[in-house]
Design a protein around this motif. Structure first.
Motif, short mmCIF file in Angstrom:
data_model
loop_
_atom_site.label_atom_id
_atom_site.label_comp_id
_atom_site.label_asym_id
_atom_site.label_seq_id
_atom_site.Cartn_x
_atom_site.Cartn_y
_atom_site.Cartn_z
N SER B 220 23.12 61.64 50.33
CA SER B 220 22.37 60.50 49.79
C SER B 220 23.37 59.49 49.26
CB SER B 220 21.46 60.94 48.64
OG SER B 220 20.39 61.71 49.12
N LYS B 222 24.22 54.86 48.83
CA LYS B 222 23.69 53.49 48.82
C LYS B 222 24.33 52.62 49.90
CE LYS B 222 26.90 51.87 45.29
NZ LYS B 222 27.03 51.22 43.99
N GLU B 223 25.05 53.27 50.84
CA GLU B 223 25.80 52.47 51.81
C GLU B 223 24.96 51.99 52.97
OE1 GLU B 223 28.24 55.88 51.68
OE2 GLU B 223 30.07 54.67 51.70
N ARG B 226 20.37 49.50 52.15
CA ARG B 226 20.53 48.51 51.09
C ARG B 226 20.18 47.14 51.66
NH1 ARG B 226 27.13 48.18 50.41
NH2 ARG B 226 27.59 47.68 52.58
N ARG B 234 20.18 45.40 46.49
CA ARG B 234 19.31 46.55 46.19
C ARG B 234 19.69 47.73 47.07
NH1 ARG B 234 16.71 45.48 41.47
NH2 ARG B 234 15.11 43.88 41.63
N HIS B 235 19.36 48.94 46.62
CA HIS B 235 19.41 50.11 47.49
C HIS B 235 18.23 51.01 47.13
CE1 HIS B 235 20.95 53.00 44.51
NE2 HIS B 235 21.74 52.04 44.07
N HIS B 236 18.03 52.08 47.93
CA HIS B 236 16.76 52.80 47.87
C HIS B 236 16.73 53.98 46.91
CE1 HIS B 236 19.06 55.53 50.29
NE2 HIS B 236 18.06 56.36 50.46
N PRO B 245 17.46 50.39 41.08
CA PRO B 245 18.40 51.21 41.85
C PRO B 245 19.45 51.85 40.94
CG PRO B 245 17.94 49.19 43.03
CD PRO B 245 17.26 49.06 41.69
N ARG B 252 28.24 57.88 47.24
CA ARG B 252 27.37 58.83 47.95
C ARG B 252 27.64 60.24 47.43
NH1 ARG B 252 31.07 57.14 51.61
NH2 ARG B 252 32.69 58.63 52.14
N THR B 268 20.28 63.74 46.05
CA THR B 268 19.62 62.58 45.42
C THR B 268 19.70 62.67 43.90
OG1 THR B 268 18.12 62.35 47.30
CG2 THR B 268 17.43 61.33 45.23
#
Lengths: 94, 313
Positions: B220, B222-223, B226, B234-236, B245, B252, B268
């Motif tokens: 998991s 943010k690369e 986003r 933003r990222h998920h 976020p 990661r 996560t």
């Protein structure tokens, strides 16, 4: 000149004050540790003025849930120092 | 397909797209088409039940009727129960009820459709925690979501689909198989004549190759998922406490566990926990793994190859 009674009384007062100081030091130490743990947990999950929920790390002394692989027995790697082979698959970031 | 990937002798590679990810399957040559088709059908079934981007999915129906009990099928029931167990086990760091926060920060469409940017946010963050009030009636086959709450099962749904695909392949007689769905990968048995599955871990062609013998990997970060919302990046991976976020100093997290769903949840939760407590989180959950900080420092945990070492980029 002080009498033996006066000296004994002074010694008892001194011991009482030391006892109080020791208890206060122990209490401060415990509170300091608790504050540190609390701050660390809060820092890790972030804090917000409008936070709707409180998120905490599970207690380290709590019985781990069986949802996870607590003994790490469900996964294994072979000797990583063996001659490397070309990868058969690649994971990506999700 | 990456030209650098090897197909072990005796196995066949099959690829398709599902659940917003590239799916890669390695199965024995014998009965390979039948087995590959079965896996493809399984992913389609799981996506049809669990996608929050398909208005007709079971999950969308549940989200649309928050506040009332909704009868659900076995796949959604299992995914919701697993996600609630994961939320409890991680103290809420993994929160499956962040759909409204994701929509607010612009992730209301599938990532393939999101394009370069998203609409401006409407309203302020509310945070998560709605999972605590979800009611599951297993005997009755119903789930009741609290009003104003919505499920996003994206990551754990994909991990569970990978686990289910491997179980299916095993039931179909495959003595060796690998299923990979984006950041989630799991193996069954060993490739013929080999002692491990060499897996290139999510960090580009120069990343580490780990010799996985059994279990599952999940990454998991943010690369990839986003986007820009106005001027804001933003990222998920949302922090359930802030509704924004997660910004814990990590790029990661890769976790390895006995199942893909456990690895996915661990990765996560550790990402949300952040640079300082992420490693402790993985260790607490009994998972091995590797955390990569925003500065590129690698921290390895548990039985991850080279654990105890740290490497600066």
């Amino acid at each position: 000149m002080e009498s033996p009674d006066t000296r004994a009384h002074a010694r008892r007062r001194k011991e009482q004050r030391l006892g109080i100081l020791r208890r206060r030091a122990a209490l401060a130490s415990a509170l300091g540790f608790a504050a540190f743990v609390g701050l660390a947990a809060q820092h890790a999950v972030g804090s917000a003025k409008h936070a709707a929920t409180r998120v905490t790390l599970p207690s380290r002394v709590a019985t781990p849930t069986r949802y996870f692989d607590e003994q790490q027995s469900g996964s294994a790697f072979s000797d990583p120092s063996a001659a490397p082979l070309p990868p058969v698959a690649q994971t990506h970031v999700s | 397909m990456s030209p650098d990937l090897d197909v072990p002798s005796g196995l066949v590679s099959h690829r398709f797209r599902a659940m917003g990810s590239d799916i890669h399957v390695l199965v024995p040559e014998r009965r390979a088409p039948e087995r590959a088709d079965a896996v493809e059908a399984l992913f389609e079934e799981w996506e049809a039940a669990l996608s929050r981007f398909r208005p007709e999915s079971e999950l969308s129906r549940l989200n649309d009727r928050a506040g009332a009990p909704v009868r659900v099928g076995p796949i959604l029931l299992a995914a919701v129960e697993a996600s609630l167990a994961a939320a409890r086990a991680t103290g809420g760091l993994f929160d499956p009820t962040l759909r409204h926060e994701l929509v607010r920060i612009g992730y209301g469409r599938s990532f393939d459709e999101l394009g370069a940017g998203a609409a401006e946010a409407v309203g302020g963050p509310r945070g998560g925690g709605g999972w605590r009030r979800v009611v599951v009636d297993r005997a009755g086959g119903t789930i009741t979501l609290p009003a104003g709450t919505g499920f996003d099962l994206g990551g754990i749904a994909k991990g569970m689909a990978v686990d289910a695909a491997l179980e299916l392949l095993s039931a179909l007689g495959a003595d060796a198989a690998l299923v990979s769905a984006g950041g989630d990968l799991a193996v069954h048995g060993l490739p013929p004549g080999r002692r491990a599955w060499p897996i290139l871990v999510a960090s580009g062609p120069d990343g580490p190759v780990v010799p996985l013998v059994r279990g599952a990997l999940a990454t998991s970060g943010k690369e990839r998922r986003r986007w820009k919302q106005g001027r804001v990046e933003r990222h998920h991976l949302v922090n359930p406490e802030t509704g924004e976020p997660a910004a814990g100093g990590l790029r990661r997290v890769t976790a390895v566990g006995g199942s893909c769903r456990a690895a996915e949840v661990g990765a996560t939760a550790a990402f949300v926990a952040g640079r300082r407590l992420g490693a402790m989180m993985l260790a607490h959950l009994g998972l091995a793994g590797m955390l990569v900080t925003e500065t590129g420092r690698e921290v390895r945990v548990g039985r991850w190859p080279g654990a105890g070492l740290e490497r600066a980029a």
